[in-house]
Design an enzyme around this catalytic site. Structure first.
Site, PDB file in Angstrom:
ATOM      1  N   PRO A  13      35.986  36.061  42.833  1.00 16.08           N
ATOM      2  CA  PRO A  13      35.750  37.505  42.854  1.00 16.08           C
ATOM      3  C   PRO A  13      34.437  37.950  43.482  1.00 16.08           C
ATOM      4  CG  PRO A  13      35.343  36.635  40.676  1.00 16.08           C
ATOM      5  CD  PRO A  13      35.849  35.483  41.491  1.00 16.08           C
ATOM      6  N   ASP A  36      38.451  37.697  54.939  1.00 15.12           N
ATOM      7  CA  ASP A  36      38.441  39.150  54.893  1.00 15.12           C
ATOM      8  C   ASP A  36      37.280  39.695  54.084  1.00 15.12           C
ATOM      9  OD1 ASP A  36      41.595  38.921  53.182  1.00 15.12           O
ATOM     10  OD2 ASP A  36      39.579  38.618  52.394  1.00 15.12           O
ATOM     11  N   LYS A  58      39.041  44.795  56.817  1.00 13.33           N
ATOM     12  CA  LYS A  58      38.825  46.163  57.249  1.00 13.33           C
ATOM     13  C   LYS A  58      37.338  46.468  57.189  1.00 13.33           C
ATOM     14  CE  LYS A  58      41.658  49.188  55.237  1.00 13.33           C
ATOM     15  NZ  LYS A  58      42.169  50.280  54.444  1.00 13.33           N
ATOM     16  N   GLY A  89      39.767  36.714  48.872  1.00 11.08           N
ATOM     17  CA  GLY A  89      39.115  37.050  47.610  1.00 11.08           C
ATOM     18  C   GLY A  89      39.990  36.673  46.421  1.00 11.08           C
ATOM     19  N   ASP A  91      42.258  34.992  43.818  1.00  8.84           N
ATOM     20  CA  ASP A  91      43.276  33.957  43.963  1.00  8.84           C
ATOM     21  C   ASP A  91      44.224  34.364  45.087  1.00  8.84           C
ATOM     22  OD1 ASP A  91      44.771  31.569  42.457  1.00  8.84           O
ATOM     23  OD2 ASP A  91      46.235  33.021  43.217  1.00  8.84           O
ATOM     24  N   THR A 119      40.705  34.513  39.749  1.00  6.32           N
ATOM     25  CA  THR A 119      41.114  35.860  40.114  1.00  6.32           C
ATOM     26  C   THR A 119      40.198  36.916  39.516  1.00  6.32           C
ATOM     27  OG1 THR A 119      42.878  37.483  40.020  1.00  6.32           O
ATOM     28  CG2 THR A 119      42.780  35.942  38.187  1.00  6.32           C
ATOM     29  N   MET A 172      43.493  47.254  42.873  1.00  7.38           N
ATOM     30  CA  MET A 172      43.715  48.174  44.007  1.00  7.38           C
ATOM     31  C   MET A 172      44.065  49.578  43.543  1.00  7.38           C
ATOM     32  SD  MET A 172      45.887  45.690  46.534  1.00  7.38           S
ATOM     33  CE  MET A 172      46.932  44.907  45.327  1.00  7.38           C
ATOM     34  N   GLY A 201      32.659  43.690  40.594  1.00  6.39           N
ATOM     35  CA  GLY A 201      32.539  42.750  39.479  1.00  6.39           C
ATOM     36  C   GLY A 201      32.010  41.388  39.896  1.00  6.39           C
TER      37      GLY A 201
END
Ligand code: SAH
Length: 498
Positions: A13, A36, A58, A89, A91, A119, A172, A201
């Site tokens: 994370p 990413d 992005k 990022g 898992d 995760t 998300m 986090g």
């Protein structure tokens, strides 16, 4: 041409300490890394310098690379014979499209492997002091996407979720948070159910917002919650205040630059991070063993003419080892001399050669080393000093004043390097940098020269010793000086000074 392979790696994370061992190993062996936005810089720093890095996330204002293109990219590199690490990022299989990215390699007979990651769904609440399950509060946890498919609506069965009575974690969901909390309330969840929004986090800039599910959306708007963030709904969120261990770390919110050369920065960086600081790695010097060093090899060949050999840094010991190798000799060559080390780290480096220092001053400084030597050496005896080409004059001065006969020989040199000048210049200009750590006058010089023209007056230099501090003051820094020249004391002085 080697046989290509795709390794899907979960990067965790954000906190680099949450990368798995297998993940780190894969990154270090990569020839191409496709990554990413959610992958942290510290993890990217582990990518071998000669590996190709491909960013497919992005950037603000731009679109991310379409999924089909990423899939094809992975395949193309692998068919080229490359070892491709696809870094994602958290898992890779939890809302990470990992399944989609394996399709082409699988269909084309390319070898692939999956390295699960920690995760965010569970680790981020943990860093906010929220256990996702607790026997007193719930018997299940549900991870839900708050992302609507293009143009569509969210397809969340709120009443089914509410009925479970379990902890609900929404990923998300920044854009759809109002819809989600509204949906839960409409489906009958108690309005005062504790909930939490956690942004960034496990990172130094983690921010936690606690509140009842019925008004957390208003709070989120007020506090301008940004992505990446997740929403947790459930009674366990009530524990967040009590168990807020990460938020309570003493160096939370502090930005600290570490200037030690690559390779030796590890412990200082780890210690500062463990205390909650945001560490910017800014290696601004490199050390280099001086080859073909006739003065040094000559001195070693006459070693029995000396009473003491003094080492002023771990680098000096590594150079000593290299010199012995160059002579086709080993530690036994040093049998005639006593060994002095400036501090514990230097003594520890000697231990690696099977050598025990006969003298380590109580207070680690070049001056204390010289004073100790002066006491231990006879009138007609000589000391040999192996040190940096442009190291502190303190040692020579004190030895000279005490009338100690000595040969002072440079065995390594430091060179200034500046890989991340822009990042550091920006931090200096927006005054967001709290401390710079200096472990030698040469790191001060490296820092100042790489950032010539910048203003250092807003930054406190945390210095390992008085000579380093004097160099830092000379460049316009405010300074703090460690009571003893160790990494632990350097960290302590920051803790006290904050
Ligand atoms: N595969 C990832 C999730 C990808 S979806 C995993 O297992 O963690 C991306 C979403 O994850 C973000 O929108 C956010 O909701 C969440 N997320 C990822 N990293 C986060 C972090 N450091 N802090 C808060 N949320 C995070």
């Amino acid at each position: 041409m080697g046989k290509g392979k795709v390794i899907l790696v979960g990067a965790g994370p954000g906190d680099p300490g949450l990368l798995t061992l297998r993940g780190a190993e894969a990154i270090r062996s990569a020839e191409v890394v496709v990554y990413d936005r959610l992958v942290s810089d510290e993890i990217l720093d582990m990518v071998p310098p000669n590996a190709e890095r491909v960013f497919v996330g992005k950037r603000s204002g731009e679109h991310s690379v379409p999924q089909e293109q990423i899939n094809e990219l992975l395949l193309r590199y692998a068919l080229d014979g490359k070892l491709v690490v696809r870094l994602k990022g958290g898992d890779p299989f939890l809302f990470g499209r990992g399944g989609e990215e394996l399709e082409l390699p699988q269909q084309n007979g390319v070898e692939f492997e999956v390295v699960p990651g920690i995760t965010s769904a569970f680790a981020v609440p943990a860093y906010a002091g929220i256990p996702v399950t607790h026997r007193d509060f719930c018997s299940s946890v549900h991870v839900v996407t708050g992302h609507a498919r293009a143009g569509g609506e969210l397809s969340i069965d709120y009443s089914a979720l509410v009925k479970t009575g379990g902890t609900l974690v929404f990923l998300m969901g920044v854009a759809t948070m109002g819809e989600i909390t509204g949906g839960l309330v409409a489906a009958g969840i108690a309005g005062d159910t504790p909930s939490a929004i956690i942004e960034n986090g496990t990172r130094p800039n983690q921010r936690v917002t606690l509140g009842a599910v019925s008004d957390i959306y208003a709070l989120a708007k007020e506090r301008e919650v940004v992505s990446p963030a997740l929403l947790v709904v459930g009674k366990v969120c009530a524990l967040g205040k009590r168990f807020d261990w990460f938020g309570a770390l003493p160096l939370r919110g502090k930005r600290i630059a570490v200037t030690r050369p690559r390779g030796s920065a590890g412990t200082l960086t780890d210690k500062l991070r463990a205390l909650g600081a945001e560490v910017i790695a800014y290696p601004c010097i490199e050390t280099e063993h001086i080859a073909d060093n006739a003065a040094a090899t000559g001195a070693l060949n006459r070693i029995s003419s000396y009473k003491w050999l003094a080492l002023t840094s771990p680098e000096g010991v590594r150079s000593l080892a290299a010199l012995l190798r160059e002579l086709g000799a080993d530690s036994r060559k040093l049998a005639p001399v006593k060994l002095a080390a400036v501090g514990a780290a230097t003594a520890a480096e000697l231990e690696k050669l099977g050598l025990t220092a006969d003298f380590v001053p109580e207070r680690y400084s070049a001056a204390a080393l010289a004073e100790g030597l002066a006491k231990r050496i006879g009138r007609d005896e000589r000391a040999l000093i192996f040190r940096a080409e442009d190291g502190t004059e303190e040692l020579r001065d004190v030895l000279g004043k005490s009338g100690v006969a000595h040969d002072d020989i440079a065995v390594y040199r430091t060179r200034c390097v500046s890989a991340k000048r822009d990042v550091m210049a920006a931090a200096l200009r927006d005054k967001s940098l709290d401390y710079v750590c200096f472990t030698s006058a040469s790191t001060v010089r490296g820092f100042a020269e790489s950032l010539a023209g910048e203003d250092f007056s807003s930054v406190t230099a945390a210095c390992i010793g008085s000579a380093t501090a004097a160099a830092a003051r000379g460049r316009g820094f405010r300074t703090l000086t460690a009571r003893n020249a160790t990494i632990d004391e350097l960290v302590n002085v920051i803790l006290e000074g904050k």
